[in-house]
Design a protein around this motif. Structure first.
Motif, PDB file in Angstrom:
ATOM      1  N   VAL A 126       7.399  -4.149  -1.463  1.00 49.51           N
ATOM      2  CA  VAL A 126       7.174  -5.424  -0.775  1.00 49.51           C
ATOM      3  C   VAL A 126       6.103  -5.261   0.296  1.00 49.51           C
ATOM      4  O   VAL A 126       5.250  -6.137   0.493  1.00 49.51           O
ATOM      5  CB  VAL A 126       8.482  -5.940  -0.148  1.00 49.51           C
ATOM      6  N   GLY A 127       6.136  -4.116   0.967  1.00 53.15           N
ATOM      7  CA  GLY A 127       5.123  -3.854   1.990  1.00 53.15           C
ATOM      8  C   GLY A 127       3.721  -3.824   1.420  1.00 53.15           C
ATOM      9  O   GLY A 127       2.788  -4.389   2.002  1.00 53.15           O
ATOM     10  N   MET A 128       3.552  -3.192   0.258  1.00 57.00           N
ATOM     11  CA  MET A 128       2.235  -3.144  -0.373  1.00 57.00           C
ATOM     12  C   MET A 128       1.799  -4.531  -0.827  1.00 57.00           C
ATOM     13  O   MET A 128       0.615  -4.876  -0.777  1.00 57.00           O
ATOM     14  CB  MET A 128       2.261  -2.182  -1.564  1.00 57.00           C
ATOM     15  N   ALA A 129       2.775  -5.341  -1.274  1.00 58.05           N
ATOM     16  CA  ALA A 129       2.452  -6.718  -1.665  1.00 58.05           C
ATOM     17  C   ALA A 129       1.989  -7.525  -0.446  1.00 58.05           C
ATOM     18  O   ALA A 129       1.055  -8.327  -0.529  1.00 58.05           O
ATOM     19  CB  ALA A 129       3.661  -7.378  -2.315  1.00 58.05           C
ATOM     20  N   LEU A 130       2.647  -7.309   0.686  1.00 56.14           N
ATOM     21  CA  LEU A 130       2.232  -7.992   1.916  1.00 56.14           C
ATOM     22  C   LEU A 130       0.828  -7.566   2.321  1.00 56.14           C
ATOM     23  O   LEU A 130       0.035  -8.377   2.823  1.00 56.14           O
ATOM     24  CB  LEU A 130       3.230  -7.692   3.039  1.00 56.14           C
ATOM     25  N   ASN A 131       0.528  -6.299   2.115  1.00 55.97           N
ATOM     26  CA  ASN A 131      -0.816  -5.803   2.416  1.00 55.97           C
ATOM     27  C   ASN A 131      -1.861  -6.553   1.606  1.00 55.97           C
ATOM     28  O   ASN A 131      -2.876  -7.014   2.133  1.00 55.97           O
ATOM     29  CB  ASN A 131      -0.881  -4.301   2.133  1.00 55.97           C
ATOM     30  N   LEU A 132      -1.608  -6.709   0.305  1.00 52.85           N
ATOM     31  CA  LEU A 132      -2.562  -7.421  -0.553  1.00 52.85           C
ATOM     32  C   LEU A 132      -2.638  -8.903  -0.200  1.00 52.85           C
ATOM     33  O   LEU A 132      -3.683  -9.539  -0.368  1.00 52.85           O
ATOM     34  CB  LEU A 132      -2.167  -7.245  -2.020  1.00 52.85           C
ATOM     35  N   SER A 133      -1.518  -9.458   0.276  1.00 52.12           N
ATOM     36  CA  SER A 133      -1.513 -10.888   0.607  1.00 52.12           C
ATOM     37  C   SER A 133      -2.452 -11.208   1.767  1.00 52.12           C
ATOM     38  O   SER A 133      -2.921 -12.339   1.897  1.00 52.12           O
ATOM     39  CB  SER A 133      -0.090 -11.341   0.947  1.00 52.12           C
ATOM     40  N   ILE A 134      -2.727 -10.207   2.602  1.00 51.74           N
ATOM     41  CA  ILE A 134      -3.657 -10.416   3.721  1.00 51.74           C
ATOM     42  C   ILE A 134      -5.017 -10.867   3.200  1.00 51.74           C
ATOM     43  O   ILE A 134      -5.633 -11.803   3.721  1.00 51.74           O
ATOM     44  CB  ILE A 134      -3.811  -9.128   4.544  1.00 51.74           C
TER      45      ILE A 134
END
Length: 204
Positions: A126-134
């Protein structure tokens, strides 16, 4: 701008984006083999500098890239206005792409490490997905801002900053605006990072 590098051969404008990737490929080994060990000897941190410091360095360098872009565009507009016989060389654009590539090395690495290391182990995906969402959110905001600026500056009697004729537009104003907004963003970033406590302080 003069895009020729030899008689009869013009460099396609779009290829200059590749200087960002080239800069990343060249700078990563320099960062990993030279800068990290050198900074580690001063900070005693295994990664040389902390994740948040890496991100902050990237933001600062991106501001420098925007300032350089604004200065180069100002010079280009002045050259076009003076109607000089010899146009300005397109290679003036290279430094801003190189600086932006170096900024990416700091920012991307810092963000990936931050979103992977500072979330609970069960939520790392989920953290990596949040990173990409930036980046997705940033692209939407960028498109929205460009649309607003274009609408506001293309009122009757005015010339849009993004006019199809770049010699009549004002991309330099847009670059200065981005630099100013990034500077404000960096100030807020530094303010918030002062109170941040790492979940695993011994790692970075």
């Amino acid at each position: 701008m003069d895009r020729s590098i030899s008689p009869g051969f013009l460099v396609p404008s779009a290829t200059f984006q590749s200087f960002i990737n080239i800069s990343i490929v060249i700078f990563i080994p320099i960062y990993d083999r030279l800068l990290v060990p050198a900074s580690r000897s001063f900070t005693q941190i295994p990664s040389g500098i902390t994740m948040l410091q890496r991100i902050g360095t990237g933001i600062f360098l991106s501001i420098i890239a925007m300032v350089v872009a604004a200065l180069v565009e100002t010079k280009r507009l002045q050259t076009a206005k003076d109607d000089l016989t010899i146009p300005m060389s397109v290679w003036w654009l290279v430094p801003q792409y190189v600086i932006y590539g170096v900024a990416d090395v700091f920012t991307m690495a810092g963000l990936q490490e931050f979103f992977y290391d500072q979330v609970p182990s069960e939520l790392r995906s989920v953290g990596m997905a949040l990173n990409l969402s930036i980046f997705g959110a940033g692209n939407f905001l960028s498109s929205f801002m460009i649309s607003v600026i274009d609408r506001v500056t293309s009122q009757p009697g005015q010339t849009s900053w993004f006019d199809n004729n770049l010699n009549k537009g004002h991309l330099d104003y847009f670059y200065w605006l981005l630099a100013s907004l990034s500077l404000i963003g960096l100030a807020f970033y530094l303010w918030f990072t002062k109170s941040y406590v790492y979940n695993r302080p011994n790692t970075f």
